[in-house]
Design an enzyme around this catalytic site. Structure first.
Site, PDB file in Angstrom:
ATOM      1  CD  GLU A  38      -3.359 130.350 126.890  1.00 54.96           C
ATOM      2  OE1 GLU A  38      -3.359 130.703 128.084  1.00 54.96           O
ATOM      3  OE2 GLU A  38      -4.298 129.766 126.341  1.00 54.96           O
ATOM      4  NE  ARG A 262      -2.506 137.831 138.064  1.00 52.34           N
ATOM      5  CZ  ARG A 262      -2.617 137.588 136.745  1.00 52.34           C
ATOM      6  NH1 ARG A 262      -2.981 138.524 135.916  1.00 52.34           N
ATOM      7  NH2 ARG A 262      -2.376 136.398 136.261  1.00 52.34           N
ATOM      8  CE  LYS A 272      -3.195 136.470 127.981  1.00 48.41           C
ATOM      9  NZ  LYS A 272      -2.201 135.533 127.447  1.00 48.41           N
TER      10      LYS A 272
END
Ligand code: ATP
Ligand code: MG
Length: 558
Positions: A38, A262, A272
């Site tokens: 993204e 992850r 982020k």
């Protein structure tokens, strides 16, 4: 006779096993993966793992990987991020087959939404997002059907068309799937497919004012691109049934989603949102601050793409969440640079040494080996003169027993130069050491022991008159807490910022560093791996310490 080496057997990770089965059974002819960032921030080391996995699989099985920007939210996205993401992937050494954007498919996604409405599988809801949230129910309590749930297909089509045409304000209506408000998987309780956002999109401008939700967009984008293995992180496992539901109802190419754990690293944060906050609050100097876990930060710090890929390979692909020790990343860098980085002499915490029996004004050049691990790296000359700098730590007035460096009346070898002996120390009025005096043994030129006498220690040095003054930035971990996901509820992650994560020192370097360029990676003998920073000027180079030579943290942890 040479002993035969046991061949290294690389075990397959679970995704490779799935892929080999799929190829062997003929389910797919080749592998198509994608990396779907993204564009709302810079990539971090966690993304690097995902990149190495997705691109690595396609390379290994002769397939391809698309770079697809997941740009379905116009509010948070920016071209700045698109550009940085592309740069980072290229730097890691991968090439995407096609550069694509979820927004390329907005028209197709709209048409498929129309199809769902026509099939009676979607409806326009006039409730506010808050009302929708409140009527969703809980795991144990069924949700409540929306009063707008039974609108006719014709009415829904008309309202959806008018949503697209911009006739309604933000939040006035949404398009929802019509599934089951008492479904045990909460995501099936009539999920929202489209919301109204009157906001300019970085690619489609003002063409759209309705935007698809992640769950509605992602699988369909995969399907359009014939992605065979859509790999994402574990938290998406509960989304998978919905991913499959859309593909089934729309009767489109069956991409499949697979989840892996992850990457989490000790002493850092990886979200982020938090990284953006660190930048905005000036806790760091920017996205590429060398203490940041961002790819651009790690690159500026001096990490190599090879070391990151080695790291991704070493941590493997797990099905369960875990936290990887930051020291493994450093280990990979040492493995890589030990063989490739040229050595230099650099004194980070200087102490002046006057060699009293060396002729005034004389300079001689001594030969130094550029890289003992690489015989092709050659040699260079280092100037030697009467006044030199050594590390302050390499001298002790009252040394403990096994101290093999310089101390009164003791000898030490200067790397590539001479054996020197300490004859005195000079102090200022406060009793602080200002310089020490030594004599040298001319017969020990090059660092050998003339009469076979034992000199245990070898230290590095720099000739004072020839030294290049540099700023050296020494980094420590960004946070003081290893497991940043486990901090107490009443604390903020910023409470754990390490106040000593950056130390700037003035160092003296041997003159041949003048030939180095920004981003060059070197080893300063005995003190670590360093990378020349972009803040360097012609008169004053700046070096970042990427990592020390030994794992100093393992010691601290003990
Ligand atoms: P963040 O949670 O840090 O904001 P994100 O998941 O929202 O990250 P995306 O841009 O959506 O960021 O991620 C792109 C791809 O990278 C996704 O496939 C995602 O699963 C993967 N990814 C993100 N973070 C990690 C991580 N820590 N480890 C491995 N893969 C990750
Ligand atoms: Mg995401």
């Amino acid at each position: 006779m040479l002993k035969e080496k046991t061949p290294e057997v690389k075990t397959l990770n679970f995704i490779e096993e799935i892929i080999e089965d799929d190829l062997n059974s003929g389910k797919y002819k080749s592998v198509v993966t994608r990396f779907p960032p993204e564009p709302n921030g810079y990539l971090h080391i966690g993304h690097a793992k995902s990149i190495c996995l997705n691109f690595g699989l396609a390379l290994r099985y002769g397939g391809k990987t698309n770079l697809r920007f997941d740009d379905t939210n116009p509010v948070k996205e920016d071209v700045e991020y698109v550009d940085s993401i592309k740069e980072d992937i290229k730097w890691l050494g991968f090439e995407w087959a096609e550069e694509l954007y979820a927004s390329d498919y907005f028209e197709q996604l709209y048409e498929w939404a129309v199809k769902l409405v026509e099939k009676g599988l979607a409806y326009v809801d006039d409730q506010t997002q808050e009302e929708i949230r409140q009527t969703r129910g809980t795991i144990s309590v069924a949700g409540i059907n929306s009063p707008y749930r039974n609108r006719s297909a014709e009415e829904n089509l008309e309202l959806f068309r008018r949503m697209r045409a911009g006739e309604f304000a933000d939040g006035a209506k949404v398009l929802r799937a019509k599934i089951d408000m008492s479904h045990p998987n909460m995501l099936f309780r009539d999920p929202i497919l489209y919301r109204i956002i009157h906001s300019e999109h970085h690619r489609t401008g003002n063409q759209w004012c309705i935007y698809p939700m992640y769950d509605y967009a992602h699988g369909q984008c995969d399907s359009i691109e014939n992605i065979t293995h859509s790999i994402c992180t574990l938290e998406f496992d509960i989304h998978r049934p919905l991913y499959d539901w859309f593909i089934e109802k729309l009767e489109i190419f069956p991409s499949h989603q697979y989840e892996f754990a992850r990457l989490n690293l000790t002493y850092t944060v990886m979200s982020k949102r938090k990284l953006l906050e660190l930048v905005k609050n000036n806790c760091v100097s920017g996205w590429d601050d060398p203490r940041m876990p961002t790819i651009c930060g790690i690159r500026r710090r001096g990490y190599t793409p090879e070391s990151i890929r080695m790291f991704a390979e070493k941590i493997g692909v797990a099905k369960r969440d875990n936290v990887i020790d930051l020291s493994l990343l450093e280990w990979c860098l040492r493995e890589d640079l030990n063989k490739r980085a040229n050595r230099y002499l650099a004194v980070l915490n200087p102490l002046k040494v006057v060699i009293t029996n060396y002729p005034d004004g004389q300079t001689e050049n001594l030969t130094a080996i550029n890289n003992p691990e690489d015989e092709n790296a050659g040699t260079r000359e280092i100037p030697f003169s009467k006044t030199i700098y050594i590390e302050r730590d390499d001298f002790m007035e009252n040394p403990p027993k096994k101290y093999f460096r310089l101390s009164p009346d003791n000898e030490v070898r200067l790397r590539y130069a001479y054996i020197i002996k300490c004859t005195g120390a000079v102090k200022d009025n406060n009793g602080e050491l200002t310089e020490i005096h030594c004599t040298y043994d001319p017969a020990s030129r090059g660092g050998n022991s003339p009469d076979g006498r034992k000199v245990q220690g070898t230290i590095h040095w720099v000739s004072a008159q020839d030294a290049v003054e540099a700023e050296v930035r020494l980094f420590d971990r960004l946070f003081t807490e290893p497991f940043m996901d486990n901090i107490p509820e009443d604390k903020d992650y910023k409470d754990f910022l390490n106040p000593d994560s950056l130390k700037k020192v003035t160092a003296y370097l041997e003159p041949s560093v003048k030939n180095l360029k920004i981003m060059d990676k070197v080893q300063f003998e005995r003190t670590g791996y360093f990378c020349m920073d972009k803040d360097s000027t012609g008169s004053k180079p700046v070096f970042n310490r990427t990592a020390t030579l030994k794992d100093t943290w393992a010691k601290v942890n003990k």
